[in-house]
Scaffold this motif. Structure first.
Motif, short mmCIF file in Angstrom:
data_model
loop_
_atom_site.label_atom_id
_atom_site.label_comp_id
_atom_site.label_asym_id
_atom_site.label_seq_id
_atom_site.Cartn_x
_atom_site.Cartn_y
_atom_site.Cartn_z
N TYR A 247 19.90 0.30 -7.60
CA TYR A 247 19.00 1.21 -8.31
C TYR A 247 19.66 1.61 -9.63
O TYR A 247 20.88 1.81 -9.68
CB TYR A 247 18.75 2.48 -7.50
N PHE B 99 23.23 5.52 -14.66
CA PHE B 99 23.92 5.42 -13.38
C PHE B 99 23.30 4.31 -12.54
O PHE B 99 22.08 4.19 -12.45
CB PHE B 99 23.84 6.74 -12.61
N TYR C 2 19.43 4.60 -12.62
CA TYR C 2 18.90 5.91 -13.00
C TYR C 2 19.43 6.25 -14.39
O TYR C 2 20.51 5.82 -14.78
CB TYR C 2 19.35 7.00 -12.02
N GLN D 112 17.08 0.51 2.77
CA GLN D 112 16.35 1.72 2.39
C GLN D 112 16.47 2.74 3.50
O GLN D 112 16.69 2.41 4.65
CB GLN D 112 14.89 1.36 2.14
N GLY D 113 16.33 3.99 3.11
CA GLY D 113 16.43 5.07 4.08
C GLY D 113 17.87 5.44 4.38
O GLY D 113 18.12 6.17 5.34
N THR D 114 18.79 4.95 3.58
CA THR D 114 20.20 5.34 3.71
C THR D 114 20.67 5.90 2.38
O THR D 114 20.11 5.57 1.33
CB THR D 114 21.09 4.14 4.10
N PRO D 115 21.69 6.76 2.42
CA PRO D 115 22.12 7.39 1.16
C PRO D 115 22.57 6.39 0.11
O PRO D 115 23.16 5.35 0.43
CB PRO D 115 23.29 8.27 1.61
N LEU D 116 22.30 6.70 -1.13
CA LEU D 116 22.74 5.87 -2.24
C LEU D 116 24.19 6.19 -2.58
O LEU D 116 24.61 7.34 -2.55
CB LEU D 116 21.87 6.14 -3.48
N HIS D 117 24.93 5.15 -2.94
CA HIS D 117 26.29 5.30 -3.43
C HIS D 117 26.24 5.06 -4.94
O HIS D 117 25.79 3.99 -5.37
CB HIS D 117 27.22 4.28 -2.77
N PHE D 118 26.72 6.01 -5.71
CA PHE D 118 26.63 5.92 -7.16
C PHE D 118 27.94 5.49 -7.79
O PHE D 118 29.04 5.82 -7.30
CB PHE D 118 26.25 7.29 -7.75
N GLY D 119 27.80 4.79 -8.91
CA GLY D 119 28.94 4.54 -9.78
C GLY D 119 29.16 5.75 -10.69
O GLY D 119 28.40 6.72 -10.65
N ASN D 120 30.18 5.65 -11.55
CA ASN D 120 30.50 6.76 -12.45
C ASN D 120 29.72 6.72 -13.75
O ASN D 120 29.92 7.56 -14.62
CB ASN D 120 31.99 6.81 -12.73
N LEU E 148 18.35 13.25 -12.98
CA LEU E 148 18.40 11.79 -12.86
C LEU E 148 16.98 11.24 -12.76
O LEU E 148 16.24 11.59 -11.85
CB LEU E 148 19.19 11.40 -11.62
#
Lengths: 111, 113
Positions: free
Chosen positions: B33, B91, B35, B98-106, B43
């Motif tokens: 994804y 980001f 953002y 799907q339906g699981t938390p997103l892990h974001f980069g910096n 976001l």
């Protein structure tokens, strides 16, 4: 059209007290809700989530409450610590759909 | 056990140039994804991709923006002919399904001069 709202842009709390961050949503199809924490110059970090079949989820100092009839959720942090100072984003998603984020609430925990 | 890697961290472009933002998801994550965070805003969803497929691009501006997630290599967000209004933090996030938390980069901070 903002589907996820966080009406308090900022919040200040004394260290050791409870922080309560609020979030409202408009779409009754949302079934999964998340809270993220973000420090400056870093990406958001996942904190805690709740599905619409529950009304409470707890993880250590963090508890999320969901009131489906009011389309409202809240994040409680107790006791608050200075390291909790960050921007907190509420987020929501429908089944098999993207995650929508609120505008964020900046929390300051005062030592 | 690397998280989401984004590069560059900072990117400066003159108006009219192209910006290419790269994202390597968490190993094993097939959902990516993008953002955008404008100054003083939250976001905003741009696009959701799985390997070689764009699943949802409803948040992407219709012109100048494109995204891909090839079979091999990182996901790329491409902005052609950048304008000052494109200045923002971009980001990338990934998840195993799907339906699981997103892990974001910096994030990549794009500045258009």
């Amino acid at each position: 059209d903002q589907q996820v709202k966080q009406n308090s842009p900022s919040l200040s709390v004394q260290e050791g007290r409870i922080s309560i961050l609020n979030c409202d949503y408009t779409n009754s199809m949302f079934d999964y809700f998340l809270w993220y924490k973000k420090y400056p110059a870093e990406g958001p970090t996942f904190l805690i989530s709740i599905s619409s079949i529950k009304d409470k989820n707890e993880d250590g100092r963090f508890t999320v409450f969901l009131n489906k009839s009011a389309k409202h959720l809240s994040l409680h942090i107790v006791p608050s610590q200075p390291g909790d100072s960050a921007v907190y984003f509420c987020a929501a998603s429908k089944p098999e759909d993207k995650v929508i984020f609120g505008p964020g609430t900046s929390l300051s925990v005062i030592p | 056990n690397a998280g989401v890697m984004q590069n560059p961290r900072h990117l400066v472009r003159r108006r009219g140039q192209e910006a290419r933002l790269r994202c390597s998801p968490v190993k094993g994550h097939s959902h990516v994804y993008w953002y955008r965070q404008l100054p003083e805003e939250g976001l905003k969803f741009m696009v959701y991709l799985q390997k070689e497929n764009i699943i949802d691009e409803s948040g992407m501006p219709k012109e100048r923006f494109s995204a891909e997630f090839p079979k091999e290599g990182p996901s790329i967000l491409r902005i052609q002919q950048v304008v000052r209004g494109d200045s923002a933090a971009y980001f990338c996030a990934s998840s195993p399904n799907q339906g699981t938390p997103l892990h974001f980069g910096n994030g990549t901070r794009l500045t258009v001069t």
